[in-house]
Enzyme design. Structure first.
Site, PDB file in Angstrom:
ATOM      1  N   GLU A  88       0.842  -1.184   0.000  1.00  0.00           N
ATOM      2  CA  GLU A  88       0.000   0.000   0.000  1.00  0.00           C
ATOM      3  C   GLU A  88       0.889   1.250   0.000  1.00  0.00           C
ATOM      4  OE1 GLU A  88      -1.826   0.292   3.786  1.00  0.00           O
ATOM      5  OE2 GLU A  88      -2.788   2.214   3.377  1.00  0.00           O
ATOM      6  N   ASP A 125      -0.869  -1.443   6.274  1.00  0.00           N
ATOM      7  CA  ASP A 125      -0.725  -1.077   7.686  1.00  0.00           C
ATOM      8  C   ASP A 125      -1.726  -1.808   8.570  1.00  0.00           C
ATOM      9  OD1 ASP A 125       1.395   0.649   7.997  1.00  0.00           O
ATOM     10  OD2 ASP A 125       0.282   2.322   7.094  1.00  0.00           O
ATOM     11  N   ASP A 135      -3.528  -0.455  10.592  1.00  0.00           N
ATOM     12  CA  ASP A 135      -4.553   0.499  11.040  1.00  0.00           C
ATOM     13  C   ASP A 135      -5.824   0.365  10.203  1.00  0.00           C
ATOM     14  OD1 ASP A 135      -3.910   1.512   8.631  1.00  0.00           O
ATOM     15  OD2 ASP A 135      -3.066   3.404   9.386  1.00  0.00           O
ATOM     16  N   ASP A 171      -7.142   2.246   7.727  1.00  0.00           N
ATOM     17  CA  ASP A 171      -7.024   2.354   6.273  1.00  0.00           C
ATOM     18  C   ASP A 171      -6.449   1.077   5.682  1.00  0.00           C
ATOM     19  OD1 ASP A 171      -8.106   4.817   6.175  1.00  0.00           O
ATOM     20  OD2 ASP A 171      -6.190   5.897   6.151  1.00  0.00           O
TER      21      ASP A 171
END
Ligand code: 0RA
Length: 655
Positions: A446, A519, A521, A523
């Site tokens: 990403e 990640d 997280d 997103d």
């Protein structure tokens, strides 16, 4: 003349003979080879015990004698199934090998004894179902059966392996409150049999099956209760609309093309019965769910074939008759008409034949023509009577046909591009040097900055990188033609090199590990969901082959003394702080993928010698797909509910 002469054998002393053949009696064979009766001794086999008893109760419902079934997971680990059917017969056998035993005892201790066809002539059976309650008894540590019949309450108890503890007793009159007849079975699975995965039932697994049974048996009330500590809940399923409610339920997270549901039922003189419900949604995928005698036929079979054939014929005929298809137009293909289709094709018959790899394909040939004939008549009628809806069905089919042609052109364009530019790999792919797919890995990374770090962290011999930018196009909302025009998707397809959609061939995959590196997280989780949805929908065999993985970069790092410690996510962080109350909070610094240096990324996430990869299962990919439907689908209500219940996890999601 000796016995051996008669059989022509040349018996030498000590050779193999009848004395060596073990005669298995009673329930012994079940305990010796449980897998033959319940499929496995894992969790699936464990739950099979419940299905077996519930199926017997559902048989009573199908025969018209039972209106309610209670399934309770007891605090002591037992499972209780209660029904208000006729009750297992209690009278003693007058003669034969079981003379003097009650019918109950025979049903519970003799393999394959049990009710033959009840009043309606159908039984939930087939595949591994229908092996008999005696199998449940054989694989239990203890079992108690109570029967209300003829005004009396009867009771019998069995010890480990199904050994009766005394005869069937009358314990008194049927209690005056509640049902007048019925059966209760409580069983405690034997831990010695279910050693591998234990004897703890999974509520969600039980609920799913019970809900399906309730949908398939209109009006039947099924009450589930979990009495186990920390797990208490009660759920009641009862559907007055039967499979019409089932279809609405399946379409609830999507947007229905119209609110009506086409529903028809029929039964013929040969005891073939069908119950079919059809609705379309505005999505692009088909979901035909076949059942035979209550068993899910995930591999399809004759009933589904008959339905598909008739559906294609009827809709084309209607479209021609109404001049929605002009004379020079080609017929719609089945796949065009099935775009966005949700259908339940539930059939019942006397002797269902289950075939295929997982015994989940219905083989009875006459069922094909029966379903086809009835669908030809009844669906055609429905279209005539519902012109507004019929019009929408045809229009959707026409749009799908157009998209199909466009998709073919797009695929050809990708193929042409690939063959023109040599190896034809996308510019942004940093390929590995190995050409051995078995050792090659593709990391989908990403963001560009993370891509830079990963470039230094990788092993260029076996690890390829494909950076993808931003949020890739959501595949649930996009038809395949639009999706195939998306740059990120095109690069992905070309890099993997095994085609897409129906043409996808996992044998051609250039990497045997395709690793999503995003990640830890919110997103990152969105990107992961998107990619998993794409793989599930368009490269299913890649997931089935076990080629899809998720990398696990840590979200935090900190120092303990001189040593660097990596922390996977917020849960791990909370646990870390719990265990070290003295640790300074301004300790630890959030590290996104892009902020990690290449050595950190290598050690924690990429290097085969120190990383942990999660292998993605089909179930997980399907779940991502389901989440995607809710998040990105057109059903605002479902989306709002989903966000309300998962607010903490989706706070930063932009869609
Ligand atoms: C044998 C014969 C009949 C019913 C049953 C068994 C039966 C078994 C189970 C197991 C759980 N609930 C059940 N309910 C019924 C037919 C009974 C008759 O003809 O009266």
């Amino acid at each position: 003349m000796s016995t051996d002469d008669r059989t022509g054998g040349m018996r030498r002393p000590g050779s193999y003979g009848a004395k060596d053949i073990q005669v298995l009696e009673g329930l012994d064979p079940v305990r010796k080879r449980p897998g033959m009766y319940i499929g496995s001794t894992g969790l699936a086999g464990l739950h099979h015990l419940i299905w077996e008893v519930v199926d017997n109760a559902v048989d009573e419902a199908m025969a018209g004698y039972c209106t309610r079934i209670d399934v309770t997971l007891q605090a002591d680990g037992g499972c209780r199934v209660e029904d208000n059917g006729r009750g297992i017969p209690v009278d003693p056998y007058p003669s034969g090998p079981h003379r003097g035993k009650s019918a109950v005892e025979v049903v519970l201790t003799v393999l394959h004894a049990g009710a033959k066809f009840g009043g309606s002539g159908y039984k939930v059976s087939g595949g591994l179902h229908g092996v008999g309650v005696s199998v449940v008894n054989a694989l239990s540590e203890r079992l108690v059966v109570e029967i209300d019949r003829g005004g009396q309450r009867y009771r019998q108890e069995y010890a480990k392996g199904g050994t009766p503890q005394g005869k069937l007793d009358v314990t008194g009159p049927t209690p005056s409150r509640g049902r007048t007849s019925g059966t209760n079975v409580v069983f405690w699975p034997d831990p010695a049999i279910f050693m591998a995965e234990g004897t703890e039932f999974v509520a969600r697994t039980v609920l799913e099956r019970l809900q399906t049974m309730a949908f398939l048996n209109r009006g039947l009330e099924i009450v589930f209760q979990d009495e186990r500590p920390e797990k208490q809940q009660q759920v009641t399923y009862q559907y007055r609309g039967g499979i019409v409610d089932f279809v609405k339920h399946l379409n609830a997270s999507k947007e229905a093309l119209f609110s009506k549901v086409c529903h028809y039922e029929e039964e013929d003189a040969d005891h073939q019965a069908i119950d079919i419900a059809v609705q379309w949604n505005t999505g692009y995928y088909e979901g035909i769910h076949g059942y035979a005698n209550g068993i899910s036929t995930i591999e399809g079979g004759m009933h589904v074939e008959g339905f598909r054939a008739a559906l294609t014929a009827v809709v084309n005929k209607y479209a021609r008759a109404k001049n929605l298809l002009k004379e020079r137009d080609e017929n719609l293909l089945g796949e065009d008409i099935r775009e966005g289709l949700t259908a339940i094709v539930a059939v019942k018959m006397r002797d269902p034949q289950f075939e295929g790899q997982t015994k989940a394909k219905l083989g009875n040939v006459p069922m094909r023509s029966f379903v086809q004939k009835v669908t030809n008549e009844r669906l055609a009628e429905w279209l005539e009577e519902n012109p507004t809806e019929a019009n929408k069905v045809v229009k959707k089919g026409l749009a799908a046909a157009q998209a199909r042609v466009a998709a073919k052109n797009a695929r050809n364009a990708i193929r042409r591009k690939t063959s023109l530019s040599g190896a034809g790999m996308p510019d942004k792919l940093k390929d590995c040097s190995s050409r051995n797919a078995a050792e090659s890995e593709l990391f989908i990374v990403e963001g560009d900055s993370a891509g830079g770090t990963a470039l230094d962290a990788r092993d260029p011999r076996t690890q390829a990188l494909l950076p993808i930018r931003g949020k890739i196009l959501n595949v649930e909302r996009a038809r395949i033609d639009r999706m195939l025009k998306n740059n990120e998707i095109q690069a992905l397809i070309t890099a993997i090199g095994a085609g897409v959609g129906e043409e996808f061939d996992p044998a051609k995959a250039r990497y045997h590990k395709v690793v999503i590196l995003a990640d830890a997280d919110v997103d990152g989780s969105h990107i992961r969901t998107l990619l998993l949805t794409f793989f599930y929908r368009q490269m299913g065999p890649l997931v089935e082959a076990g080629y899809v993985y998720i990398a696990q970069p840590p979200l935090y790092s900190t120092e303990v003394g001189k040593e660097k410690v990596y922390i996977k996510d917020d849960t791990a962080k909370a646990r870390f702080l719990d265990e070290r109350p003295g640790h300074k909070k301004e300790f630890s610094r959030l590290k996104g993928l892009g902020e990690m240096d290449w050595e950190e990324l290598k050690v924690t996430t990429m290097s085969a010698s120190s990383r942990t990869l999660l292998q993605v299962t089909v179930e997980e990919a399907a779940e991502a797909d389901q989440i995607m439907s809710v998040l990105m689908g057109d059903d605002v209500e479902s989306r709002r509910n989903f966000i309300a219940t998962n607010a903490r996890d989706v706070r930063n999601l932009d869609f």
